[in-house]
Design a protein around this motif. Structure first.
Motif, short mmCIF file in Angstrom:
data_model
loop_
_atom_site.label_atom_id
_atom_site.label_comp_id
_atom_site.label_asym_id
_atom_site.label_seq_id
_atom_site.Cartn_x
_atom_site.Cartn_y
_atom_site.Cartn_z
N GLU A 111 -18.94 52.61 -32.18
CA GLU A 111 -18.55 52.74 -33.58
C GLU A 111 -17.07 52.42 -33.75
N GLY A 112 -16.77 51.55 -34.71
CA GLY A 112 -15.39 51.25 -35.05
C GLY A 112 -15.02 51.93 -36.36
N GLU A 113 -13.83 51.63 -36.87
CA GLU A 113 -13.39 52.17 -38.15
C GLU A 113 -14.31 51.68 -39.27
N PRO A 114 -14.63 52.54 -40.22
CA PRO A 114 -15.47 52.10 -41.33
C PRO A 114 -14.89 50.87 -42.03
N TRP A 115 -15.75 49.92 -42.27
CA TRP A 115 -15.49 48.70 -43.05
C TRP A 115 -14.59 47.69 -42.35
N ALA A 116 -14.08 48.01 -41.18
CA ALA A 116 -13.24 47.07 -40.42
C ALA A 116 -14.14 46.23 -39.51
N PRO A 117 -13.75 45.00 -39.22
CA PRO A 117 -14.55 44.19 -38.29
C PRO A 117 -14.66 44.87 -36.92
N LYS A 118 -15.86 44.88 -36.39
CA LYS A 118 -16.11 45.46 -35.06
C LYS A 118 -17.29 44.71 -34.47
N ILE A 119 -17.06 44.06 -33.34
CA ILE A 119 -18.17 43.39 -32.66
C ILE A 119 -18.25 43.89 -31.22
N GLU A 120 -19.43 43.79 -30.69
CA GLU A 120 -19.68 44.08 -29.28
C GLU A 120 -20.48 42.92 -28.70
N VAL A 121 -20.05 42.46 -27.54
CA VAL A 121 -20.78 41.42 -26.82
C VAL A 121 -21.16 42.01 -25.47
#
Length: 145
Positions: A111-121
């Motif tokens: 989980e990243g900050e709400p509404w901020a871009p966050k991707i996992e590869v």
């Protein structure tokens, strides 16, 4: 996009990658669609880039077998968070929350900050947390191709 096909008519061999966009639709239908579940499982096994963003990781729920085991268990996954659902005013209206169900499926939910871009590869699985993650996720997938 001008000539869509039915999901059951899609052949993984015809594509270099698979990408599921978000929205609440996947929570309603793809979360329980066996055809979609098989396509996702096959895409994961193929090694081709597989991208799911925002609410689309709900489709991963359809990959669970009769014992509740999924080939996605243990993979790092970003998806729409409970906090974002709450902030959007929809958590109280939802029958279930995506973050909770993905954790129960056995993925390594990130989980990243709400509404901020966050991707996992993680290997060939590309996931994004929210709409802001769509462009960075697509760029990562294109780089892999």
């Amino acid at each position: 996009m001008r000539q869509p096909i039915k999901l059951e008519d899609a052949s993984l061999a015809d594509y270099d990658a698979v990408y599921y966009p978000g929205g609440h639709g996947p929570m309603e239908d793809l979360a329980v669609d066996a055809v979609s579940g098989k396509l996702l499982t096959d895409a994961l096994a193929s090694g081709k880039p597989l991208g799911v963003v925002c609410h689309a990781p709900a489709a991963l729920l359809a990959t669970a077998d009769a014992d509740g085991k999924s080939p996605f268990a243990g993979y790092r996954v970003a998806a729409f968070t409970n906090a974002e659902e709450t902030q959007a005013g929809l958590a109280d209206k939802a029958e279930w929350l995506l973050q909770d169900r993905l954790i129960a499926l056995g993925v390594d939910y990130r989980e990243g900050e709400p509404w901020a871009p966050k991707i996992e590869v993680d290997r060939n699985l590309y996931t994004g947390q929210n709409p802001a993650s769509s462009a960075p996720l697509a760029a990562e997938m294109l780089e892999a191709l």
